[in-house]
Design a protein around this motif. Structure first.
Motif, PDB file in Angstrom:
ATOM      1  N   ALA B 294      65.629  -4.592  56.850  1.00 40.15           N
ATOM      2  CA  ALA B 294      67.026  -4.656  56.414  1.00 40.15           C
ATOM      3  C   ALA B 294      67.965  -5.206  57.498  1.00 40.15           C
ATOM      4  CB  ALA B 294      67.487  -3.267  55.972  1.00 40.15           C
ATOM      5  N   GLN B 295      68.854  -6.073  57.076  1.00 40.59           N
ATOM      6  CA  GLN B 295      69.861  -6.683  57.947  1.00 40.59           C
ATOM      7  C   GLN B 295      71.233  -6.501  57.290  1.00 40.59           C
ATOM      8  OE1 GLN B 295      69.173  -8.309  60.878  1.00 40.59           O
ATOM      9  NE2 GLN B 295      66.990  -7.901  60.635  1.00 40.59           N
ATOM     10  N   GLU B 296      72.248  -6.963  58.005  1.00 38.94           N
ATOM     11  CA  GLU B 296      73.614  -6.923  57.492  1.00 38.94           C
ATOM     12  C   GLU B 296      73.723  -7.483  56.061  1.00 38.94           C
ATOM     13  OE1 GLU B 296      75.617  -5.293  59.385  1.00 38.94           O
ATOM     14  OE2 GLU B 296      77.300  -5.550  57.997  1.00 38.94           O
ATOM     15  N   ILE B 297      73.064  -8.592  55.832  1.00 35.81           N
ATOM     16  CA  ILE B 297      73.176  -9.298  54.549  1.00 35.81           C
ATOM     17  C   ILE B 297      72.695  -8.439  53.377  1.00 35.81           C
ATOM     18  CG2 ILE B 297      70.918 -10.421  54.826  1.00 35.81           C
ATOM     19  CD1 ILE B 297      71.979 -12.794  53.309  1.00 35.81           C
ATOM     20  N   CYS B 298      71.841  -7.464  53.660  1.00 35.09           N
ATOM     21  CA  CYS B 298      71.266  -6.639  52.598  1.00 35.09           C
ATOM     22  C   CYS B 298      72.289  -5.708  51.950  1.00 35.09           C
ATOM     23  CB  CYS B 298      70.077  -5.854  53.125  1.00 35.09           C
ATOM     24  SG  CYS B 298      68.817  -6.938  53.824  1.00 35.09           S
ATOM     25  N   ARG B 299      73.501  -5.676  52.533  1.00 27.98           N
ATOM     26  CA  ARG B 299      74.574  -4.929  51.877  1.00 27.98           C
ATOM     27  C   ARG B 299      75.054  -5.646  50.620  1.00 27.98           C
ATOM     28  NH1 ARG B 299      77.424  -1.354  55.617  1.00 27.98           N
ATOM     29  NH2 ARG B 299      76.357  -1.510  57.621  1.00 27.98           N
ATOM     30  N   ASN B 300      74.686  -6.909  50.499  1.00 27.76           N
ATOM     31  CA  ASN B 300      74.987  -7.632  49.260  1.00 27.76           C
ATOM     32  C   ASN B 300      73.769  -7.563  48.365  1.00 27.76           C
ATOM     33  OD1 ASN B 300      77.412  -8.498  50.436  1.00 27.76           O
ATOM     34  ND2 ASN B 300      76.283 -10.155  51.461  1.00 27.76           N
ATOM     35  N   LYS B 301      74.024  -7.582  47.082  1.00 27.72           N
ATOM     36  CA  LYS B 301      72.933  -7.471  46.140  1.00 27.72           C
ATOM     37  C   LYS B 301      72.062  -8.731  46.163  1.00 27.72           C
ATOM     38  CE  LYS B 301      71.828  -7.038  41.473  1.00 27.72           C
ATOM     39  NZ  LYS B 301      71.746  -7.092  40.190  1.00 27.72           N
ATOM     40  N   PRO B 302      70.767  -8.585  46.434  1.00 25.30           N
ATOM     41  CA  PRO B 302      69.914  -9.781  46.431  1.00 25.30           C
ATOM     42  C   PRO B 302      69.592 -10.198  44.997  1.00 25.30           C
ATOM     43  CG  PRO B 302      68.632  -7.839  47.025  1.00 25.30           C
ATOM     44  CD  PRO B 302      70.023  -7.366  46.742  1.00 25.30           C
ATOM     45  N   PRO B 303      69.782 -11.457  44.649  1.00 28.52           N
ATOM     46  CA  PRO B 303      69.448 -11.888  43.291  1.00 28.52           C
ATOM     47  C   PRO B 303      67.938 -12.027  43.129  1.00 28.52           C
ATOM     48  CG  PRO B 303      70.167 -13.759  44.600  1.00 28.52           C
ATOM     49  CD  PRO B 303      70.303 -12.553  45.476  1.00 28.52           C
ATOM     50  N   LEU B 304      67.464 -11.873  41.898  1.00 30.77           N
ATOM     51  CA  LEU B 304      66.047 -12.103  41.618  1.00 30.77           C
ATOM     52  C   LEU B 304      65.868 -13.610  41.494  1.00 30.77           C
ATOM     53  CD1 LEU B 304      63.403 -10.477  40.892  1.00 30.77           C
ATOM     54  CD2 LEU B 304      63.992 -10.862  38.514  1.00 30.77           C
ATOM     55  N   ARG B 305      65.145 -14.207  42.447  1.00 28.69           N
ATOM     56  CA  ARG B 305      65.027 -15.667  42.380  1.00 28.69           C
ATOM     57  C   ARG B 305      63.570 -16.082  42.484  1.00 28.69           C
ATOM     58  NH1 ARG B 305      64.913 -17.016  48.038  1.00 28.69           N
ATOM     59  NH2 ARG B 305      64.844 -14.956  48.967  1.00 28.69           N
ATOM     60  N   GLU B 306      63.297 -17.273  41.963  1.00 31.07           N
ATOM     61  CA  GLU B 306      61.921 -17.766  41.938  1.00 31.07           C
ATOM     62  C   GLU B 306      61.625 -18.402  43.293  1.00 31.07           C
ATOM     63  OE1 GLU B 306      61.041 -19.978  38.439  1.00 31.07           O
ATOM     64  OE2 GLU B 306      58.914 -20.156  38.944  1.00 31.07           O
ATOM     65  N   VAL B 307      60.699 -17.799  44.062  1.00 28.03           N
ATOM     66  CA  VAL B 307      60.408 -18.332  45.387  1.00 28.03           C
ATOM     67  C   VAL B 307      59.135 -19.161  45.393  1.00 28.03           C
ATOM     68  CG1 VAL B 307      61.632 -16.562  46.678  1.00 28.03           C
ATOM     69  CG2 VAL B 307      59.249 -16.193  46.032  1.00 28.03           C
ATOM     70  N   ALA B 308      58.290 -18.961  44.399  1.00 30.70           N
ATOM     71  CA  ALA B 308      57.104 -19.795  44.230  1.00 30.70           C
ATOM     72  C   ALA B 308      56.913 -19.892  42.730  1.00 30.70           C
ATOM     73  CB  ALA B 308      55.900 -19.152  44.889  1.00 30.70           C
ATOM     74  N   ASP B 309      55.955 -20.696  42.306  1.00 24.24           N
ATOM     75  CA  ASP B 309      55.774 -20.887  40.877  1.00 24.24           C
ATOM     76  C   ASP B 309      55.606 -19.537  40.167  1.00 24.24           C
ATOM     77  OD1 ASP B 309      55.381 -22.175  38.437  1.00 24.24           O
ATOM     78  OD2 ASP B 309      53.205 -22.016  38.683  1.00 24.24           O
ATOM     79  N   GLN B 310      56.521 -19.226  39.280  1.00 20.05           N
ATOM     80  CA  GLN B 310      56.488 -17.997  38.493  1.00 20.05           C
ATOM     81  C   GLN B 310      56.405 -16.733  39.329  1.00 20.05           C
ATOM     82  OE1 GLN B 310      54.365 -17.682  34.838  1.00 20.05           O
ATOM     83  NE2 GLN B 310      53.621 -19.785  35.068  1.00 20.05           N
ATOM     84  N   HIS B 311      56.948 -16.792  40.506  1.00 20.13           N
ATOM     85  CA  HIS B 311      56.942 -15.614  41.368  1.00 20.13           C
ATOM     86  C   HIS B 311      58.389 -15.305  41.768  1.00 20.13           C
ATOM     87  CE1 HIS B 311      54.551 -13.350  44.695  1.00 20.13           C
ATOM     88  NE2 HIS B 311      55.567 -12.659  44.274  1.00 20.13           N
ATOM     89  N   LEU B 312      58.927 -14.243  41.187  1.00 26.53           N
ATOM     90  CA  LEU B 312      60.331 -13.911  41.399  1.00 26.53           C
ATOM     91  C   LEU B 312      60.476 -12.708  42.323  1.00 26.53           C
ATOM     92  CD1 LEU B 312      60.070 -15.351  38.526  1.00 26.53           C
ATOM     93  CD2 LEU B 312      62.302 -14.393  38.073  1.00 26.53           C
ATOM     94  N   VAL B 313      61.400 -12.794  43.256  1.00 22.29           N
ATOM     95  CA  VAL B 313      61.614 -11.714  44.213  1.00 22.29           C
ATOM     96  C   VAL B 313      63.103 -11.496  44.421  1.00 22.29           C
ATOM     97  CG1 VAL B 313      61.153 -10.883  46.543  1.00 22.29           C
ATOM     98  CG2 VAL B 313      59.537 -12.398  45.445  1.00 22.29           C
ATOM     99  N   ALA B 314      63.492 -10.247  44.565  1.00 26.95           N
ATOM    100  CA  ALA B 314      64.877  -9.947  44.901  1.00 26.95           C
ATOM    101  C   ALA B 314      64.920  -9.381  46.310  1.00 26.95           C
ATOM    102  CB  ALA B 314      65.464  -8.950  43.908  1.00 26.95           C
ATOM    103  N   CYS B 315      64.964 -10.264  47.293  1.00 23.42           N
ATOM    104  CA  CYS B 315      65.043  -9.829  48.686  1.00 23.42           C
ATOM    105  C   CYS B 315      65.638 -10.955  49.516  1.00 23.42           C
ATOM    106  CB  CYS B 315      63.654  -9.464  49.213  1.00 23.42           C
ATOM    107  SG  CYS B 315      63.619  -9.149  50.988  1.00 23.42           S
ATOM    108  N   HIS B 316      66.628 -10.597  50.342  1.00 23.03           N
ATOM    109  CA  HIS B 316      67.258 -11.619  51.180  1.00 23.03           C
ATOM    110  C   HIS B 316      66.316 -12.137  52.244  1.00 23.03           C
ATOM    111  CE1 HIS B 316      71.196 -11.024  49.467  1.00 23.03           C
ATOM    112  NE2 HIS B 316      71.139  -9.729  49.695  1.00 23.03           N
ATOM    113  N   MET B 317      65.394 -11.312  52.688  1.00 21.50           N
ATOM    114  CA  MET B 317      64.576 -11.659  53.836  1.00 21.50           C
ATOM    115  C   MET B 317      63.317 -12.445  53.462  1.00 21.50           C
ATOM    116  SD  MET B 317      66.716 -10.442  55.809  1.00 21.50           S
ATOM    117  CE  MET B 317      65.981 -10.819  57.390  1.00 21.50           C
ATOM    118  N   VAL B 318      63.073 -12.617  52.174  1.00 20.13           N
ATOM    119  CA  VAL B 318      61.919 -13.424  51.772  1.00 20.13           C
ATOM    120  C   VAL B 318      62.377 -14.861  51.672  1.00 20.13           C
ATOM    121  CG1 VAL B 318      60.255 -13.892  49.948  1.00 20.13           C
ATOM    122  CG2 VAL B 318      60.788 -11.540  50.564  1.00 20.13           C
ATOM    123  N   ARG B 319      61.691 -15.719  52.416  1.00 19.27           N
ATOM    124  CA  ARG B 319      62.097 -17.134  52.436  1.00 19.27           C
ATOM    125  C   ARG B 319      61.554 -17.838  51.224  1.00 19.27           C
ATOM    126  NH1 ARG B 319      66.217 -17.341  53.748  1.00 19.27           N
ATOM    127  NH2 ARG B 319      66.547 -15.545  55.050  1.00 19.27           N
TER     128      ARG B 319
END
Ligand code: ADP
Ligand code: ADP
Ligand code: SF4
Ligand code: MG
Ligand code: MG
Lengths: 346, 319
Positions: B294-319
């Motif tokens: 967890a970092q400062e940015i985690c105070r904001n809600k992380p959106p669920l986004r597609e980071v790889a094909d059909q792989h969705l994650v809601a985390c700021h720290m996942v590139r």
């Protein structure tokens, strides 16, 4: 491990008088626990695990529960079954402690947590109130309850399930017992909490060198903490061995079936799970022969009529199954069954 | 997945409960996913994370606080009585506790027949035949028809629950922890039954559980929930091969594997503390208080986004 046996159970039978007849919950089992080891007892519900544990604690309801005349439960050289209730009260909680699946039923809801821990210390260890209070605090800290000082003054309902189970462990361990019996201690808890609790039990056990009897139906938990495993079925022990023997060289068809019916993380979705049809037999008039015979895919004629004799596979590994009789026909048995199951570790 | 045709779409679903004067319990908070025809979608997470509430809201058993649920394109929270009835015929639920979810005063035949009667599917002899057929499908005997639930074991009661759900010939069943209360050997029986039914009837399942190995085995895709939110969503093999969310990683490393050698070599990622309260939760990532990254940015809600094909994650720290 050639440590001493701190608990040695011989030919334990427990039956219950019920409306419909005598229910034979535990049917002549031999079992021992060595100093410093974790012994897991596994088997499906109703097979007699809790009754066995309660027999050791002498917590079975009387007069319904009847223990066999020639049964023995030896603890530190003495037969607990011949103890009077007041002698037994000195053992319980001090020498042998038990934690149950649902901590709420074993905590007093009207008493503050700190007082409940202290009480046990005052009774068993003749501590002064002050000593007991400060040790209660140390115990809560030992089981890693945050803000322990404030928590001492709270009531059980103010604790979550995981926290309550920690309190139970604190109470169970307060007097540094030689044996801890944990009956499904993590079944009601979530996996992350379950791991915290199991690690806690294991750490404390290594520190205090206790013997632990762990009753669980979670084979993952067994694999992660047990040194030895006893597999029960319909009031009997069908197999026992070291954790590796049971998982990689299961000999009894029931053990084999049990291990095969759980998906592993590498089980392919397209594969059907192995599933054991049917249910265990009734314990009122249980079968004469092998209790597993009705569900066993390798069963033979003899299995239904005669109880199998004990087979010693190694010094630590025993089972009761006719397949290992010299006259049994073992052609057609699955290879893994004959040669063992491999670990999926890379 | 043979034909990827969407059956059910859950869009920004919210279900809040008012629990005090100013206290709002956000049981499900902005959850989106879809379910294909004939697929099994697994939903995992620790107790209290909102799985049951999500399942019930998806079936319209609870009103939604926000967002929508589209079943075959229709918003199920805006149905009239007739449409609602039609929807309950197509979407059914099986509960965790077969003991309390069956009416103890009804015979097995009547429990199974109830849905047939409500929807007027069959009458007379046909109705009777249908009940016998259902009993057979779920592995019960014709002789069981006049018996009462209390006369059955846990596994058999779960079979009764399954027969009751199947009676109205649904397309979709929410299975809310249907095996959690059963013994290992019985779990396998029920899971095999559910997968066979899926193959023969093309059913879609929302399969809720907290047992990760079973979820992995039974699901095509899996959603991981934490405190009312969906933190990760992907194909089940992908989730286990390459979990991305710190919570999923910790959860996966925590499951004890029934293999002693694996267990001895395993490194568990510890999660400290316990799940926080869903009442008036802090904004931002719900896992932040327990998260190592967890970092400062985690105070904001992380959106669920597609980071790889059909792989969705809601985390700021996942590139
Ligand atoms: N107080 C009791 N009266 C009658 N039967 C009992 C009692 N306690 C346990 N039993 C029966 O004894 C058998 C073993 O129970 P138990 O040891 O609790 O099983 P488990 O292995 O699930 O812990 C079961 O058939 C159970 O119904
Ligand atoms: N009817 C209700 N009223 C108030 N709170 C509820 C209600 N149902 C569930 N909750 C709360 O919502 C949260 C999610 O519960 P639930 O959906 O049952 O979780 P899960 O099924 O994942 O264990 C929990 O905090 C629970 O206490
Ligand atoms: S004794 Fe016979 S019935 Fe029992 S487990 Fe062995 S082979 Fe099967
Ligand atoms: Mg028990
Ligand atoms: Mg639930």
């Amino acid at each position: 491990m050639s440590a001493q046996r701190i608990i040695d159970i011989k030919n334990l039978t427990v039956s219950f008088n019920t409306y419909t007849g005598t229910l034979q919950a535990v049917r002549g089992i031999d079992l021992h626990l060595k100093q410093g080891e974790v012994l897991a007892i596994v088997g499906e519900s109703g097979c007699g695990k809790t009754v066995t544990a309660k027999a050791v604690m002498r917590l079975l309801p009387t007069p319904q529960a009847v223990i066999g005349n020639d049964s023995e439960i030896t603890f530190a050289g003495k037969n607990l079954l011949s103890f009077t209730e007041s002698e037994m009260a000195k053992i319980r909680g001090k020498e042998i402690s038990m934690i149950f699946q649902d901590p709420m039923t074993s905590l007093n809801p009207t008493m503050k947590i700190g007082e409940q821990i202290a009480e046990s210390l005052i009774i068993h260890q003749n501590q002064s109130r002050q000593q007991a209070n400060s040790q209660a605090l140390a115990m809560l800290e030992l089981v890693k309850i945050p803000n322990a000082r404030r928590r001492l003054k709270q009531y059980p309902f103010e604790f979550s399930g995981g926290m309550r189970q920690r309190v139970m462990i604190a109470i169970a361990l307060a007097c540094n017992p030689k044996v801890l019996i944990a009956d499904e201690p993590t079944t009601a808890l979530d996996v992350t909490i379950q791991v915290q609790i199991m690690n806690l039990i294991k750490d404390l056990q290594q520190k205090l060198n206790q013997g632990i009897i762990l009753i669980t139906h979670d084979l993952g938990v067994v694999a992660s903490v047990a040194d030895r495993v006893v597999v029960m079925y319909a009031g009997k022990i069908v197999e026992e061995g070291t954790v590796d023997e049971i998982f990689y060289q299961p000999k009894h068809p029931y053990t084999f079936a049990l291990l095969k019916s759980i998906p592993k993380l590498n089980t392919n979705n397209q594969e059907k799970l192995y599933s054991l049809a049917g249910t265990p037999p009734e314990l009122i008039n249980p079968p004469l022969g092998c209790p597993f015979a009705a569900r066993c895919e390798f069963g033979m004629k003899v299995c239904r009529v005669k109880y199998p004799v004990i087979v010693n596979f190694t010094d630590s590994h025993q089972g009761y199954c006719w397949l290992y009789h010299e006259k049994a026909d073992r052609t057609g048995l699955p290879v893994q069954f004959l040669q063992g199951v491999e670990s999926s570790a890379q | 997945m043979p034909n990827k045709e969407v059956l059910l779409q859950v869009k920004n679903l919210k279900k809040y409960f008012k629990v005090g004067r100013k206290e709002i319990l956000k049981a499900v908070d902005d959850v989106s996913f879809d379910i294909y025809r004939g697929e099994t979608l697994g939903l995992v997470g620790e107790s209290g994370c909102g799985k049951t509430t999500c399942g019930k809201t998806v079936l319209g058993l609870y009103d939604a606080t926000g967002g929508e649920v589209l079943f075959d394109g229709t918003n199920i929270h805006q149905l009239n009585t007739r449409e609602k009835k039609e929807f309950t015929k197509r979407a059914q639920i099986i509960f965790q506790d077969p003991y309390s979810s069956l009416n103890q005063r009804m015979t097995v035949g009547d429990i199974i027949g109830e849905g047939i009667d409500i929807h007027r599917l069959y009458r007379g002899q046909e109705r009777q035949d249908k009940i016998y057929e259902l009993l057979d499908t779920v592995g019960l005997n014709p002789g069981h028809i006049f018996r009462f639930p209390h006369e059955f074991s846990g596994g058999q009661r779960q079979r009764i629950g399954i027969a009751r759900a199947l009676a109205v010939e649904p397309d979709f069943i929410v299975c809310d922890e249907p095996i959690s209360a059963l013994d290992v050997s019985v779990q396998a029986q029920i899971v095999n039954l559910l997968t066979e039914l899926q193959e023969t009837k093309g059913l879609a399942y929302l399969f809720i559980a907290h047992d990760l190995s079973m979820i992995k085995y039974i699901s095509d895709r899996v959603g991981v929930m934490y405190l009312g939110t969906l933190v990760e969503f992907t194909r089940s093999d992908q989730l286990y091969k390459k979990p991305l969310h710190p919570y999923t990683k910790a959860l996966l490393s925590a499951i004890p594997i029934p293999d002693p050698i694996v267990e001895r070599r395993k490194e568990t990622i510890p999660i400290e503390g316990e799940i926080a309260s869903p009442i008036n939760p802090e904004p931002g990532c719900r896992f932040a208080s327990r998260c190592e990254l967890a970092q400062e940015i985690c105070r904001n809600k992380p959106p669920l986004r597609e980071v790889a094909d059909q792989h969705l994650v809601a985390c700021h720290m996942v590139r």
